[in-house]
Structure formats: C-alpha cells, structure tokens
Scaffold this motif. Structure first.
Motif: not given
Length: 176
Positions: A128-151
């Motif tokens: 559930q933790a993985v699914n929740d994290l994926l869902s929340e990241i999908e809700g971010l705008d592209f720039e925020e997603q990329m900042s999470v991914f790069r970090t």
C-alpha cells in the motif's frame, strides 16, 4: 552521494515533494526497486523525454552495457546494492554519474525488465505504501515529479566524493 551535488541539500522543491522523498526512503529495499519499476511503467513516457536529452549514456558503460550480460541474480543484487548505497563496483559507477544519467539507467533497466534484466515476479503485489507513493507522485505537476525523481535517483548509489567546502565553512577564499 553523487558527484553532481551535495546530498545534504535536497533537490526536492517543496515540503510536499521532500515528504514524498522521505516516504520513499522509508520503504524496504525490494519495495524501492518495485517503485522504480512501476514509476517507469506508469510514467515512463513523461520521464524519459526529460532524461535522454540531458543524459550521456556513454558515461555509464558498466551500468548500460556489462550489466545486461550478468545473471538475473547478479542484476538483482546490484540493484539492491545501489538502493542500499553499498560500496560496490556497480554502486560506485552509479554514484559517479549525474542524476539525468542515473534516471536513464533506471529507465533502461525498466524497459529491459523481464527480458535482459531481471523482472518482478508475476505474483508480486506492491505494498500500500508503494501504491500510495505512486498515486501521489502522479498527482504532481511534471516539474515536481522530476524533482522527486532526481532527488531519489541521486540519493542512491555510492561515492566517497565529498562536496567542496564553501568559503563560509572554511573561512578561506579560493585562490586562482
């Protein structure tokens, strides 16, 4: 720590994105690997255009060449070593490249999973933790997603390269 930035300074741009990075860091090793896989399965089309233009795959021959020739067990162990920041040959090779190249490595591995790269078992169910994290990241705008991914990509792997001390830290000016 990667050679491209000081890991003590997060690239996550907001409290929300930093919280997502922290939640990733709280996952166990195999959940982290599953997260990388699912990120690229779900969002690979949006992530990959950002990485290849800025990536230099020739800088990662060990990770984007030799790795594919290893046994599935060796590949899985290397992935685990990287997310656990162990001091190994492959983890050092990963830690020595910049975030865009690190994202390219995970992308190449995700694309090849189940073929030339060890895949996730068919019976695997993400937590559930993985699914929740994926869902929340999908809700971010592209720039925020990329900042999470790069970090996240930049915080795994191993290097003993330390950030250069600033003038404020040393009290000395640089000499030319």
């Amino acid at each position: 720590m990667t050679a491209s930035y000081d890991k003590t300074i997060s690239q996550a741009q907001s409290n929300e994105t930093q919280e997502l990075v922290d939640r990733f860091n709280a996952l166990d090793t195999d959940a982290k690997l599953a997260w990388f896989y699912f990120v690229y399965k779900k969002m690979g089309d949006s992530i990959t255009p950002a990485a290849p233009a800025a990536a230099e795959p020739e800088l990662a021959p060990l990770l984007l060449g030799d790795y594919f020739k290893l046994s599935k067990e060796q590949q899985l162990e290397i992935m685990r070593d990287i997310v656990n920041r162990k001091d190994t040959e492959y983890s050092r090779a990963y830690g020595a490249i910049k975030e865009n190249n690190q994202l390219l490595v995970w992308y190449a591995w995700a694309v090849a999973m189940g073929d030339t790269v060890v895949g996730i078992p068919a019976s695997y169910q993400p937590s559930q933790a993985v699914n929740d994290l994926l869902s929340e990241i999908e809700g971010l705008d592209f720039e925020e997603q990329m900042s999470v991914f790069r970090t996240i990509a930049g915080e795994v792997g191993y290097t003993d390269v330390k950030p250069i001390a600033t003038q404020a830290e040393t009290g000395k000016t640089s000499s030319l």
